[in-house]
Enzyme design. Structure first.
Site, PDB file in Angstrom:
ATOM      1  N   GLY A   7     -33.045  33.917  -3.110  1.00  0.00           N
ATOM      2  CA  GLY A   7     -33.833  32.839  -2.506  1.00  0.00           C
ATOM      3  C   GLY A   7     -32.991  31.774  -1.843  1.00  0.00           C
ATOM      4  N   GLY A   8     -31.670  31.852  -1.992  1.00  0.00           N
ATOM      5  CA  GLY A   8     -30.769  30.911  -1.307  1.00  0.00           C
ATOM      6  C   GLY A   8     -30.977  29.489  -1.796  1.00  0.00           C
ATOM      7  N   PHE A   9     -31.231  28.581  -0.848  1.00  0.00           N
ATOM      8  CA  PHE A   9     -31.363  27.164  -1.205  1.00  0.00           C
ATOM      9  C   PHE A   9     -32.683  26.883  -1.944  1.00  0.00           C
ATOM     10  CE2 PHE A   9     -28.511  27.194   2.545  1.00  0.00           C
ATOM     11  CZ  PHE A   9     -27.388  26.658   1.937  1.00  0.00           C
ATOM     12  N   THR A  10     -33.617  27.841  -1.912  1.00  0.00           N
ATOM     13  CA  THR A  10     -34.884  27.709  -2.647  1.00  0.00           C
ATOM     14  C   THR A  10     -34.996  28.890  -3.596  1.00  0.00           C
ATOM     15  OG1 THR A  10     -35.768  26.926  -0.530  1.00  0.00           O
ATOM     16  CG2 THR A  10     -37.351  27.250  -2.310  1.00  0.00           C
ATOM     17  N   PRO A  11     -34.404  28.784  -4.793  1.00  0.00           N
ATOM     18  CA  PRO A  11     -34.381  29.940  -5.701  1.00  0.00           C
ATOM     19  C   PRO A  11     -35.773  30.536  -5.942  1.00  0.00           C
ATOM     20  CG  PRO A  11     -33.017  28.161  -6.541  1.00  0.00           C
ATOM     21  CD  PRO A  11     -33.720  27.618  -5.329  1.00  0.00           C
ATOM     22  N   LEU A  12     -35.825  31.863  -6.026  1.00  0.00           N
ATOM     23  CA  LEU A  12     -37.087  32.586  -6.201  1.00  0.00           C
ATOM     24  C   LEU A  12     -37.775  32.135  -7.483  1.00  0.00           C
ATOM     25  CD1 LEU A  12     -35.810  36.188  -5.436  1.00  0.00           C
ATOM     26  CD2 LEU A  12     -37.366  34.838  -4.006  1.00  0.00           C
ATOM     27  N   TYR A  68     -17.651  28.205   5.762  1.00  0.00           N
ATOM     28  CA  TYR A  68     -17.910  27.611   4.451  1.00  0.00           C
ATOM     29  C   TYR A  68     -16.778  26.642   4.113  1.00  0.00           C
ATOM     30  CZ  TYR A  68     -21.014  31.684   4.311  1.00  0.00           C
ATOM     31  OH  TYR A  68     -21.955  32.640   4.617  1.00  0.00           O
ATOM     32  N   PHE A  83     -29.318  35.413   0.944  1.00  0.00           N
ATOM     33  CA  PHE A  83     -30.360  34.767   0.134  1.00  0.00           C
ATOM     34  C   PHE A  83     -31.077  35.773  -0.771  1.00  0.00           C
ATOM     35  CE2 PHE A  83     -31.108  31.387   3.731  1.00  0.00           C
ATOM     36  CZ  PHE A  83     -29.945  30.746   3.373  1.00  0.00           C
ATOM     37  N   PRO A  84     -30.362  36.686  -1.439  1.00  0.00           N
ATOM     38  CA  PRO A  84     -31.049  37.673  -2.287  1.00  0.00           C
ATOM     39  C   PRO A  84     -31.798  37.038  -3.455  1.00  0.00           C
ATOM     40  CG  PRO A  84     -28.683  37.688  -2.729  1.00  0.00           C
ATOM     41  CD  PRO A  84     -28.890  36.827  -1.509  1.00  0.00           C
TER      42      PRO A  84
HETATM   43  N1  LIG Z   1     -25.103  35.605   7.367  1.00  0.00           N
HETATM   44  C1  LIG Z   1     -25.615  34.433   7.072  1.00  0.00           C
HETATM   45  O1  LIG Z   1     -26.122  33.711   7.924  1.00  0.00           O
HETATM   46  C2  LIG Z   1     -25.600  33.954   5.633  1.00  0.00           C
HETATM   47  C3  LIG Z   1     -26.403  32.854   5.276  1.00  0.00           C
HETATM   48  C4  LIG Z   1     -26.392  32.462   3.949  1.00  0.00           C
HETATM   49  C5  LIG Z   1     -25.628  33.117   3.010  1.00  0.00           C
HETATM   50  N2  LIG Z   1     -24.842  34.186   3.399  1.00  0.00           N
HETATM   51  C6  LIG Z   1     -24.053  34.930   2.399  1.00  0.00           C
HETATM   52  O2  LIG Z   1     -24.948  35.456   1.438  1.00  0.00           O
HETATM   53  C7  LIG Z   1     -24.512  35.097   0.118  1.00  0.00           C
HETATM   54  C8  LIG Z   1     -25.712  34.966  -0.792  1.00  0.00           C
HETATM   55  O3  LIG Z   1     -26.559  33.930  -0.375  1.00  0.00           O
HETATM   56  P1  LIG Z   1     -26.616  32.506  -1.088  1.00  0.00           P
HETATM   57  O4  LIG Z   1     -25.433  32.339  -1.986  1.00  0.00           O
HETATM   58  O5  LIG Z   1     -26.850  31.495  -0.040  1.00  0.00           O
HETATM   59  O6  LIG Z   1     -27.971  32.571  -1.896  1.00  0.00           O
HETATM   60  P2  LIG Z   1     -28.470  33.407  -3.182  1.00  0.00           P
HETATM   61  O7  LIG Z   1     -27.457  34.399  -3.603  1.00  0.00           O
HETATM   62  O8  LIG Z   1     -29.835  33.867  -2.868  1.00  0.00           O
HETATM   63  O9  LIG Z   1     -28.641  32.249  -4.246  1.00  0.00           O
HETATM   64  C9  LIG Z   1     -27.610  31.405  -4.615  1.00  0.00           C
HETATM   65  C10 LIG Z   1     -28.232  30.285  -5.440  1.00  0.00           C
HETATM   66  O10 LIG Z   1     -28.773  30.846  -6.647  1.00  0.00           O
HETATM   67  C11 LIG Z   1     -28.146  30.232  -7.772  1.00  0.00           C
HETATM   68  N3  LIG Z   1     -27.919  31.330  -8.747  1.00  0.00           N
HETATM   69  C12 LIG Z   1     -27.106  32.396  -8.630  1.00  0.00           C
HETATM   70  N4  LIG Z   1     -27.192  33.185  -9.703  1.00  0.00           N
HETATM   71  C13 LIG Z   1     -28.075  32.607 -10.530  1.00  0.00           C
HETATM   72  C14 LIG Z   1     -28.578  32.944 -11.797  1.00  0.00           C
HETATM   73  N5  LIG Z   1     -28.195  34.052 -12.435  1.00  0.00           N
HETATM   74  N6  LIG Z   1     -29.496  32.106 -12.374  1.00  0.00           N
HETATM   75  C15 LIG Z   1     -29.901  30.975 -11.756  1.00  0.00           C
HETATM   76  N7  LIG Z   1     -29.453  30.606 -10.528  1.00  0.00           N
HETATM   77  C16 LIG Z   1     -28.543  31.424  -9.921  1.00  0.00           C
HETATM   78  C17 LIG Z   1     -26.865  29.630  -7.276  1.00  0.00           C
HETATM   79  O11 LIG Z   1     -26.546  28.484  -8.038  1.00  0.00           O
HETATM   80  P3  LIG Z   1     -25.273  28.461  -9.029  1.00  0.00           P
HETATM   81  O12 LIG Z   1     -24.061  28.251  -8.175  1.00  0.00           O
HETATM   82  O13 LIG Z   1     -25.580  27.318  -9.926  1.00  0.00           O
HETATM   83  O14 LIG Z   1     -25.265  29.773  -9.754  1.00  0.00           O
HETATM   84  C18 LIG Z   1     -27.241  29.245  -5.849  1.00  0.00           C
HETATM   85  O15 LIG Z   1     -27.893  27.990  -5.837  1.00  0.00           O
HETATM   86  C19 LIG Z   1     -23.750  33.789   0.352  1.00  0.00           C
HETATM   87  O16 LIG Z   1     -22.920  33.473  -0.748  1.00  0.00           O
HETATM   88  C20 LIG Z   1     -23.023  34.092   1.647  1.00  0.00           C
HETATM   89  O17 LIG Z   1     -21.852  34.835   1.376  1.00  0.00           O
HETATM   90  C21 LIG Z   1     -24.845  34.618   4.688  1.00  0.00           C
END
Ligand SMILES: NC(=O)c1ccc[n+]([C@@H]2O[C@H](COP(=O)([O-])OP(=O)(O)OC[C@H]3O[C@@H](n4cnc5c(N)ncnc54)[C@H](OP(=O)(O)O)[C@@H]3O)[C@@H](O)[C@H]2O)c1
Length: 287
Positions: free
Chosen positions: A216-221, A63, A213-214
């Site tokens: 939805g990751g890059f495509t929020p749920l 990252y 992606f709990p």
């Molecule tokens: N092992 C792997 O290959 C892998 C791949 C991807 C990710 N990861 C890990 O998994 C973690 C979680 O995944 P992720 O961060 O990609 O996706 P995520 O947790 O599913 O979603 C993050 C996205 O949701 C938005 N968000 C968060 N809280 C919100 C809320 N309360 N209301 C509205 N939007 C909200 C964030 O934007 P804002 O910043 O604007 O809140 C961001 O765009 C990562 O941080 C990383 O540590 C691991």
């Protein structure tokens, strides 16, 4: 689940952590590359997370690269005794922001040393080997060579526990012949449930499952059912999505990512959201 509930923790390696942690990927710049627009805001999110009881942070030197780990160090070092920082190795970023496999002995050893230096640690608590065999999800293939390297680094005392990421059930079973597996980190959420059987299998072994992606990751749920349940409970859709995951299985540990203190607080409040059975059923049926 609430914070007073005995199920609010689960074992990660040999440490009990709160089931609602934090994923640091969103703290890097756009495309998970380069510095964030507002470094002070990133530092504030991490400090707020720990002050709010987060004791499990997921990160990687992918990252930025290196940026997120450097910000974690700036924000939180010296680390609280109860904080478990989990990192991952197995990829290298290209100058074009690409994600490339980095599985040689030299790559993996260098990655462990980079993480130690950038995080300011003498030993990494948990290191996930991130399979790059499949770009859009787990793909079968042997992980024996890279995992043997990681197990050597564990024997040298640089790594306490080993986990796997982006892997299949067969790869988990094969890996257990090489070393203990502390956790598995794959993509999973309300709308993407390929790992249902794997989650139950891991629960049987007492192994943590950490969905990335709990939200939805890059495509929020987004779903009308999710919004309806949220409205009815006076919660937000993201809180409901997290509460559903917490109810899914006791071995699920969450690492929702955000760059905003407001979203962080909203997400952590999902600890106290009890989903009634009819809401669970409506969400379970969402596919
Ligand atoms: N092992 C792997 O290959 C892998 C791949 C991807 C990710 N990861 C890990 O998994 C973690 C979680 O995944 P992720 O961060 O990609 O996706 P995520 O947790 O599913 O979603 C993050 C996205 O949701 C938005 N968000 C968060 N809280 C919100 C809320 N309360 N209301 C509205 N939007 C909200 C964030 O934007 P804002 O910043 O604007 O809140 C961001 O765009 C990562 O941080 C990383 O540590 C691991």
């Amino acid at each position: 689940m609430s914070t007073t509930d005995p199920t609010h923790q689960f074992k990660l390696g040999d440490r009990d952590v709160s089931r609602l942690g934090y994923g640091a990927m969103q703290l890097a710049g756009p495309g998970v590359f380069g510095p964030p627009k507002d470094r002070d805001a990133a530092v504030a999110v991490l400090r707020d997370a720990v002050a709010s009881g987060v004791d499990h942070i997921d990160t990687s030197d992918f990252y930025g690269p290196h940026v997120t780990n450097e910000i974690i160090r700036e924000a939180l070092h010296p680390y609280p005794d109860d904080l478990v920082i989990v990192t991952k190795i197995g990829a290298r970023r290209g100058p074009d922001k690409s994600w490339n496999p980095a599985f040689s002995r030299e790559d993996l050893t260098g990655a462990v040393h980079d993480n130690l230096r950038n995080l300011g640690l003498d030993v990494l608590e948990v290191v996930n080997l991130r399979s790059m065999l499949g770009t859009h999800g787990p793909a079968e293939g042997s992980l024996e060579e890279p995992l043997t390297v990681l197990a050597d680094l564990q024997r040298q005392g640089l790594v306490r526990h080993i986990g796997l990421s982006n892997v299949t059930s067969r790869q988990v079973a094969d890996s257990r012949r090489i070393c203990e597996i502390a956790c598995v980190q794959n993509a999973y959420n309300l709308a993407h449930r390929d790992d249902d059987a794997l989650i139950d299998e891991l629960a049987g072994h007492g192994t943590a499952y950490v969905p990335f992606f709990p939200l939805g990751g890059f495509t929020p749920l987004q779903s009308s059912t999710l919004s309806e349940v949220a409205n009815r409970l006076g919660a937000t859709p993201m809180q409901v999505a997290l509460a559903w995951l917490l109810r899914r299985s006791p071995n699920v540990l969450l690492i929702p990512g955000t760059s905003s203190v407001a979203h962080l607080r909203e997400n952590l409040a999902a600890r106290n959201l009890d989903l009634p059975q009819d809401a669970m059923t409506a969400l379970d049926d969402l596919r």
